[in-house]
Scaffold this motif. Structure first.
Motif, mmCIF file in Angstrom:
data_model
loop_
_atom_site.group_PDB
_atom_site.id
_atom_site.type_symbol
_atom_site.label_atom_id
_atom_site.label_comp_id
_atom_site.label_asym_id
_atom_site.label_seq_id
_atom_site.Cartn_x
_atom_site.Cartn_y
_atom_site.Cartn_z
ATOM 1 N N GLY A 63 0.796 -1.229 0.000
ATOM 2 C CA GLY A 63 0.000 0.000 0.000
ATOM 3 C C GLY A 63 0.824 1.273 0.000
ATOM 4 O O GLY A 63 0.284 2.377 0.014
ATOM 5 N N SER A 64 2.174 1.154 -0.053
ATOM 6 C CA SER A 64 3.012 2.360 0.024
ATOM 7 C C SER A 64 3.078 3.128 -1.298
ATOM 8 O O SER A 64 3.524 4.270 -1.322
ATOM 9 C CB SER A 64 4.422 1.985 0.491
ATOM 10 N N GLN B 161 3.471 -9.223 -10.683
ATOM 11 C CA GLN B 161 3.378 -10.142 -9.550
ATOM 12 C C GLN B 161 2.587 -11.398 -9.898
ATOM 13 O O GLN B 161 2.971 -12.507 -9.566
ATOM 14 C CB GLN B 161 2.702 -9.389 -8.398
#
Ligand SMILES: Nc1ncnc2c1ncn2[C@@H]1O[C@H](COP(=O)(O)OP(=O)(O)OP(=O)(O)O)[C@@H](O)[C@H]1O
Length: 223
Positions: free
Chosen positions: A42-43, A91
Motif C-alpha cells: 500500500g506504500s 506479480q
C-alpha cells in the motif's frame, strides 16, 4: 536516465474516496542500474511502476526517460513507447493460460508488425535467455510457478527493452525459484538493462549487483 520530477498521483480526485497515493516524488535513476523500490503493502510501489510504464498517468509531475517526457503521452504514443522501451514483470504474471508459452512471449511484438522470421528470431532468443525454450509449446495453464515466472521474464525481454520493471516478482515463488529469479536479474544487469524492482521481499537486501535501494512509505520517498 530516468528523471521523476514532483510526481503526484491522486485517485478519485475531488470525490469522497479521494486518495493521494504518490506525493511529490523526485528521483533520478541512471541507465544500466538496478534499483530496488522498497516499501510495505500500500506504500505506492505498483502505482509508481505503472506510471513509469505509461500504463497509467500521473495527476501531475514529469517523467523524462532518455530526454523524452512520457507522463502525458497520448495512448497511441504510450503504447509505442512501451513496445520499444519497457518490459514489465507482474506479480501475478499476467499470462494467458489458454495460450502456449511461445504465443505468450511473442505478444509484445504484435504492434511492431515484424515478419514471421523476425518474430520467431526475437521470441526464440527471449525464450532462451529466460531458460524456458523447452516448454515453448506447453499451455501456460500447465506450467509450475517458477516456469510461469520464466515465461513472464521472456515476455518482458522479447522486445529487447532498455528498462525492465518488476512488480513483486517473487511474491508467488518459493525460495529456490526466488533465488533463480535473482540470478536472472543478475544476467539482465549484464545485458545493460535498467532494472527497477518493487518489492518488500528481504531476499533483495544486500545483493551485490543492486546499485540503490529507494524506500517508499505512504506515497513518499524516505531519505
Ligand atoms: N485505482 C485505485 N483507486 C483508488 N485507490 C487506489 C487505486 N490503486 C491503488 N490505490 C491505493 O493506492 C495505494 C498504493 O497502492 P499500490 O498498489 O501502489 O501499493 P503497493 O505498494 O504496490 O502495494 P502492494 O505491495 O500491496 O502491491 C493503496 O492504498 C491503494 O489502495
Amino acid at each position: 536516465m530516468i528523471e521523476i520530477k514532483n510526481l503526484n498521483k491522486i485517485f478519485n480526485e475531488d470525490k469522497k474516496n479521494q486518495f493521494h497515493a504518490l506525493k511529490d516524488i523526485n528521483l533520478k535513476i541512471n541507465s544500466n542500474s538496478c534499483v530496488i523500490l522498497k516499501g510495505i503493502s500500500g506504500s505506492g510501489k505498483s502505482t509508481l511502476l505503472s506510471i513509469l510504464a505509461t500504463l497509467s498517468k500521473p495527476t501531475n509531475g514529469e517523467i523524462i526517460i532518455d530526454g523524452e517526457s512520457i507522463a502525458k503521452l497520448p495512448d497511441i504514443h504510450a503504447s509505442n513507447f512501451r513496445a520499444n522501451k519497457i518490459g514489465f514483470i507482474f506479480q501475478s504474471y499476467n499470462l494467458f493460460n489458454e495460450l502456449n508459452v511461445y504465443q505468450n512471449v511473442s505478444i509484445p511484438l504484435v504492434p511492431l508488425n515484424l515478419s514471421n522470421k523476425q518474430l520467431d528470431e526475437k521470441t526464440s532468443k527471449a525464450l532462451k535467455i529466460a531458460n524456458i525454450s523447452h516448454k515453448k509449446d506447453e499451455l501456460v495453464y500447465n506450467l509450475s510457478g517458477g516456469e510461469k515466472q520464466r515465461c513472464a521474464i521472456a515476455r518482458a525481454l522479447v522486445n529487447n527493452p532498455d528498462i525492465i520493471l518488476c512488480d513483486e516478482p517473487t511474491a508467488n515463488l518459493d525460495l529456490e525459484n526466488s533465488k533463480k529469479f535473482i540470478e536472472a536479474l543478475r544476467s539482465l544487469k549484464k545485458l545493460n538493462k535498467t532494472i527497477i524492482v518493487a518489492t518488500h521481499d528481504p531476499i533483495f537486501d544486500d545483493l551485490d549487483f543492486v546499485d540503490e535501494v529507494i524506500n517508499i512509505a505512504d506515497g513518499k520517498i524516505c531519505e
